[in-house]
Design an enzyme around this catalytic site. Sequence first.
Site, PDB file in Angstrom:
ATOM      1  N   ARG A 158     -12.671   5.996  -3.698  1.00  0.00           N
ATOM      2  CA  ARG A 158     -11.558   5.155  -3.316  1.00  0.00           C
ATOM      3  C   ARG A 158     -11.652   3.754  -3.905  1.00  0.00           C
ATOM      4  O   ARG A 158     -12.619   3.165  -4.055  1.00  0.00           O
ATOM      5  CB  ARG A 158     -11.255   5.067  -1.838  1.00  0.00           C
ATOM      6  CG  ARG A 158     -10.713   6.365  -1.220  1.00  0.00           C
ATOM      7  CD  ARG A 158     -10.669   6.250   0.232  1.00  0.00           C
ATOM      8  NE  ARG A 158      -9.566   5.378   0.746  1.00  0.00           N
ATOM      9  CZ  ARG A 158      -8.193   5.912   0.875  1.00  0.00           C
ATOM     10  NH1 ARG A 158      -8.056   7.133   0.637  1.00  0.00           N
ATOM     11  NH2 ARG A 158      -7.489   5.094   1.488  1.00  0.00           N
TER      12      ARG A 158
ATOM     13  N   HIS B  77      -3.726  -5.818   1.466  1.00  0.00           N
ATOM     14  CA  HIS B  77      -3.435  -6.180   2.770  1.00  0.00           C
ATOM     15  C   HIS B  77      -4.535  -7.142   3.396  1.00  0.00           C
ATOM     16  O   HIS B  77      -5.101  -7.835   2.555  1.00  0.00           O
ATOM     17  CB  HIS B  77      -3.246  -4.841   3.692  1.00  0.00           C
ATOM     18  CG  HIS B  77      -4.408  -4.182   3.717  1.00  0.00           C
ATOM     19  ND1 HIS B  77      -4.635  -2.789   2.692  1.00  0.00           N
ATOM     20  CD2 HIS B  77      -5.692  -3.874   4.557  1.00  0.00           C
ATOM     21  CE1 HIS B  77      -5.648  -2.528   3.039  1.00  0.00           C
ATOM     22  NE2 HIS B  77      -6.605  -3.158   3.836  1.00  0.00           N
TER      23      HIS B  77
ATOM     24  N   CYS C  58       0.638  -1.144   0.043  1.00  0.00           N
ATOM     25  CA  CYS C  58       0.151  -0.015  -0.079  1.00  0.00           C
ATOM     26  C   CYS C  58       0.963   1.338  -0.139  1.00  0.00           C
ATOM     27  O   CYS C  58       1.697   1.581  -1.029  1.00  0.00           O
ATOM     28  CB  CYS C  58      -0.908   0.051   1.123  1.00  0.00           C
ATOM     29  SG  CYS C  58      -2.301   1.099   0.945  1.00  0.00           S
TER      30      CYS C  58
END
Lengths: 510, 266
Positions: free
Chosen positions: B139, B201, B102
């Site tokens: 997002r 993740h 990330c």
Amino acid sequence: MTNTPDTRPPAPGTASASGVSRRPDTSGSLRAIARPRHSRTRAALAVAAGRATGVLSRRLRLGGGTSLPGLVALRIDPGLPAYLGAQLRQGSIVVTGTNGKTTTSGLVTEVLRAAGHRVWRNREGSNLMRGVATSLLIRARPDGKLRGGGDASAVFEVDEAAFPAVVAALQPRAIVITNLFRDQLDRYGEVDTVAEKWRLALSKLPPTTTLILNADDPAVAALADSDREAPVVYYGVEEAPIVTAGREPGDCAEVIDTRTCARCHAVLEFSQRFYSHIGHWSCPSCGYRRPDPLVRARGIHPDALAGTVFQLETPAGVTEARVELPGLYNVYNALAAAAVGVTVGAETPRIREAIARFRPAFGRAERIAVGDKTVQLLLAKNPTGLNEVLRALGMMEGRHHLLLALSDKAADGEDVSWIWDADYERVPGIAAYVTTTGTRAYDLALRLKYTGQPPQHIEPDFGRALTHALEHTPSGSTLYIVPTYTAMLAIRGELAHRGYTPQYWEQQDE
Amino acid sequence: MNDTTPTAPVIRLAHLYPDQLNVYGDRGNIITLTQRCQWRGITLRVFPLDVGDAVDPDAYDLFFIGGGQDKEQGEVARDMRDVKAANVRAAIDAGTPLLAVCGGYQLLCHYYRDAEGEELPGIGLFDAWTIHKGKQVARCIGNVALSWEGATLVGFENHGGRTYLGERATPLGRVLAGHGNNSEDKTEGVIYKNAYGTYLHGSLLPKNPHLADRIIALALAHARGESAPAALTPLPDDLEWQAHNVMLRRLGLPTTDRPTPAALAR
């Protein structure tokens, strides 16, 4: 009281509490500027529509009816919460923060009742604007006026993200902020983002709003750090026991959510750190430090199975207090309520009795008898909440039977990576038998495997998991259930289905 | 060759900015690497490298860098450029494995252009760049699955920036479900030599034990001064693959058997 709603006086008692500073009261003029003229007809229409929706949704068993009436009413009149809220003669108390909102709201309600207030509260699971609207409109008459002339205090538990809009509408008498931890990053955003939104919301409030803040959380304490000259009451823990059960030296360091100074961004130092970033903090660079709390606890120790005893210190005196909840985090919740009590001028013995009388509800350490066994629900939905539950279990004698439940529905947060930031490493040291359940039962099982001790049983289905876990809990023992939010609803529903507890929306509201 | 010979193996892991970059369960990656090494009798030693710490390019067998809050990125990016870039690059060019997740992945690309158009320079280890297209653009959030070397990877992604790969970059995998690098070209992550960048993740490594073992094999080879990835003792990974398959099923994808070592051999 002869005040009309629009000239509500400052909270009685605030000015008399020692250590509380306040600016001359200008609430009348501010309120006049802040509040545009509101259509009573429209408010009445919104109340009527909302109430009709509530009746209908209960008849059709659409479930709870906790926020639908408010949603409908807000469509008709978005200004309704402000209009009705202004009629509350004793004003409203808003409680927000990552953890402890529901428990703190319950404790605040008890304390206000002990101070002689009539108290209205929003219902469980309705902590958005629509829930606040529902809570007010079910107490309103068809003409858009609150029942009983609005002679009540309202306690609103408010979602972190809904907080700015709700406090702008209500202009509360007091705001309690419990703590700020990472929680549902996919929904709320990062810790700093949340703090910034809160700060902005608080900066727009009149100085009649008292801030009640956790001194031990540097992100929360710093919320008072602005030009706004409103009264602030801090609460904090002076000393706390360190619990080592189930923790090995050399374990991965606990994740800290706020590590830098809100003023100068230097890394904070802690003379005592109780958990995560909660403790006695100071900035080595600019000298900003934990403010001295007005309401304090020390001498904290667990009492019997589920209670915690501590010495409660207020400006009015020192007393031995007991809260019917496990863990240091619940001492903080009790302190927040005691600070509200101090703010409204309640006497220390009354505060003490109110805290002792409080009974947890709806998954927050609630105890339910299931045959000759006991089930205790301990909600945990983020790393710090989970760590505190495990720490509380570690404070109790013996090894425990655990049902750990992880779900990833929207209300839980769809991102379950937080379980890797929580100290499940404590589990092998405190558990006798572990079952995992929920939509992410296997993720949780895997987390436990990497502590060195996988669970004894994995069962995603709540009903079967509950049956299994109860079968493996000896007679006379307690099964501790540690669920995320929707997992708690599911398990509670399962228990209710078996006749062990009432559905929450059937519980008495007042 | 057995992984317990010829000498008691030790893997030295440099964990870059553990205090700043730790928001998305990245600790789970460290826990997973540590345990999977321990179960095989390999010692994994973690060395935190904070802001201001110099990097000895020969002192580590593996680098890890996670994701962080926006507030921390500026300070970290500056330190990465001014203090660590040259030696990290030297280590990676010499074949040291690295995993970046990330925010850490973004820092190792050419630059990050934020929603206001400001560019935060990265160190350009990966031939890729990231653009935040403004607050009105949603997002990339949600569960994600990739195909990777004949197997699958699963995780969760949550990033505002879209990452685009240059001509010299190889993607880590192809998106089967979710957004990936940019929600446009079906690429996810990047590979350069033995360095892996990704948005996954969840944590990434626990549910992807084949990727965890690839990284351990590379790090172990590095520790022994060998070029080919080390052979590792297989572990009983039933629970890992069950958790992996729960997500594949959820995303409507065919479930996977445990990949054979042959399928994963390069």
